[in-house]
Enzyme design. Structure first.
Site, PDB file in Angstrom:
ATOM      1  N   LYS A   1      64.652   7.469  32.559  1.00 54.73           N
ATOM      2  CA  LYS A   1      64.214   6.247  33.234  1.00 54.73           C
ATOM      3  C   LYS A   1      65.272   5.867  34.276  1.00 54.73           C
ATOM      4  O   LYS A   1      66.476   6.071  34.054  1.00 54.73           O
ATOM      5  CB  LYS A   1      64.076   5.127  32.189  1.00 54.73           C
ATOM      6  CG  LYS A   1      63.749   3.752  32.727  1.00 54.73           C
ATOM      7  CD  LYS A   1      62.338   3.641  33.246  1.00 54.73           C
ATOM      8  CE  LYS A   1      62.071   2.262  33.867  1.00 54.73           C
ATOM      9  NZ  LYS A   1      60.824   2.250  34.659  1.00 54.73           N
TER      10      LYS A   1
ATOM     11  N   CYS B   1      61.530   1.465  43.969  1.00 56.55           N
ATOM     12  CA  CYS B   1      60.955   0.622  42.922  1.00 56.55           C
ATOM     13  C   CYS B   1      60.442  -0.679  43.547  1.00 56.55           C
ATOM     14  O   CYS B   1      61.205  -1.411  44.175  1.00 56.55           O
ATOM     15  CB  CYS B   1      61.978   0.300  41.829  1.00 56.55           C
ATOM     16  SG  CYS B   1      61.274  -0.829  40.604  1.00 56.55           S
TER      17      CYS B   1
END
Ligand code: SIN
Length: 316
Positions: free
Chosen positions: A52, A135
């Site tokens: 992640k 992101c």
């Protein structure tokens, strides 16, 4: 009549000169945050273990509900929940037992954060570093990949910190000028791969029954994932394959659920594909299934290996 067994094609590939046993791995995103999840990936048919995206300090991420499965994908605004980069530095050596590439995904909230983390992971058990410039889900933080000046500045800072191959996770672009601008920036630096694309940021899904967005963070604005975005991923991979030198490898990401999806990315020029929403929904068995489907499809078309089919898009 007996069906003759088809020759099993070789699905191995290379990213930035690092060998991958197969073409299919997990994307940074679902089920790769905790040590248990990373060991699950190690034991699975994912060609690599991707973490992640991490930040300097641990994050709980955005308030729930922050993920919603949709008929053909999902919308999410996770907000980078992760253990903090120091935890991953400790975990990575325990993942080397699986003998597959380890990719550390890094998502600093500033250029200085990225410098600190890239410097640390350059000395780690990771084989490759993926720096996330895309992101869309941290409130108040724009996607770095849409700010070309900052992208250039960030690359200048993070590409001189060591020899491990470093790549960038890009947002989707929708204009040929943008493809060219980004490719020209990437070519100035020793970027070894790109991952294209991240979720399509700041989309809105509304439930007409409740008259509410289906996720809570950012007033319902979140990243769209899954089959909805595959044509955008394919276009980005294909455009960048045309514009970037072959030495820069490309991970195709976005809407890979089947061997056919993986094959389409291969035709578009991807060197490997990453799986996100399908992995979230189906867990690790999806890697085995997609791998088998891709092998069968390649065999049926008489392609013996990944390179034989790569970039074989036939224009009309
Ligand atoms: C998230 O954690 O919000 C998703 C990560 C990303 O979009 O890069």
């Amino acid at each position: 009549m007996t069906k003759l067994p088809l020759n099993k094609p070789n699905l191995s590939t290379k990213i930035a000169d690092v060998n991958f046993d197969s073409y299919i791995l997990n994307a940074s995103g679902p089920r790769c945050t905790t040590e248990t999840e990373l060991h699950n990936l190690g034991q699975s048919d994912s060609a690599a273990i991707m973490t992640k995206s991490c930040t300097l300090v641990a994050r709980e991420g955005n308030p729930e509900p922050r993920y919603k499965a949709l008929p053909q994908g999902s919308i999410q605004s996770m907000g980078l929940p992760n253990l903090g980069y120091k935890a991953y530095l400790e975990i990575l050596p325990r993942l080397t037992q699986y003998n597959k590439p380890i990719i550390a995904s890094i998502s600093g909230l500033s250029i200085n954060d990225n410098v600190e983390m890239v410097r640390a992971f350059q000395q780690s058990a990771a084989d490759l570093l993926e720096v996330n410039f895309s992101c869309p889900n941290v409130p108040g933080k724009p996607q770095l990949g849409y700010d070309f000046e900052q992208t250039d500045k960030a690359l200048a800072a993070i590409t001189k910190l060591g020899d491990k191959p470093l790549g960038i996770k890009l947002p989707a672009y929708f204009d040929f000028n943008h493809f060219e601008t980004v490719a020209n920036i990437l070519k100035k630096y020793p970027v070894k791969f790109i991952s294209s694309i991240n979720s399509i940021g700041n989309t809105l899904v509304i439930d007409p029954e409740t008259q509410s967005p289906v996720i809570k963070p950012k007033a319902g604005f979140g990243g769209l994932c899954g089959s909805y975005i595959k044509p955008i991923g394919l276009a980005n991979v294909n455009a960048f394959r045309e514009l970037l030198p072959k030495e820069i490898s490309i991970f195709g990401v976005g809407g890979v659920y089947t061997g056919t999806d993986a094959f389409e990315y291969l035709l578009a020029g991807a060197d490997a594909v990453q799986v996100a929403t399908c992995y979230q929904e189906q867990d690790v068995n999806c890697f085995t299934r997609i791998k088998n489907e891709l092998a069968q499809l390649l065999a049926s078309k008489n392609y013996q290996n990944i390179d034989a089919a790569k970039g074989q898009l036939q224009l009309l």
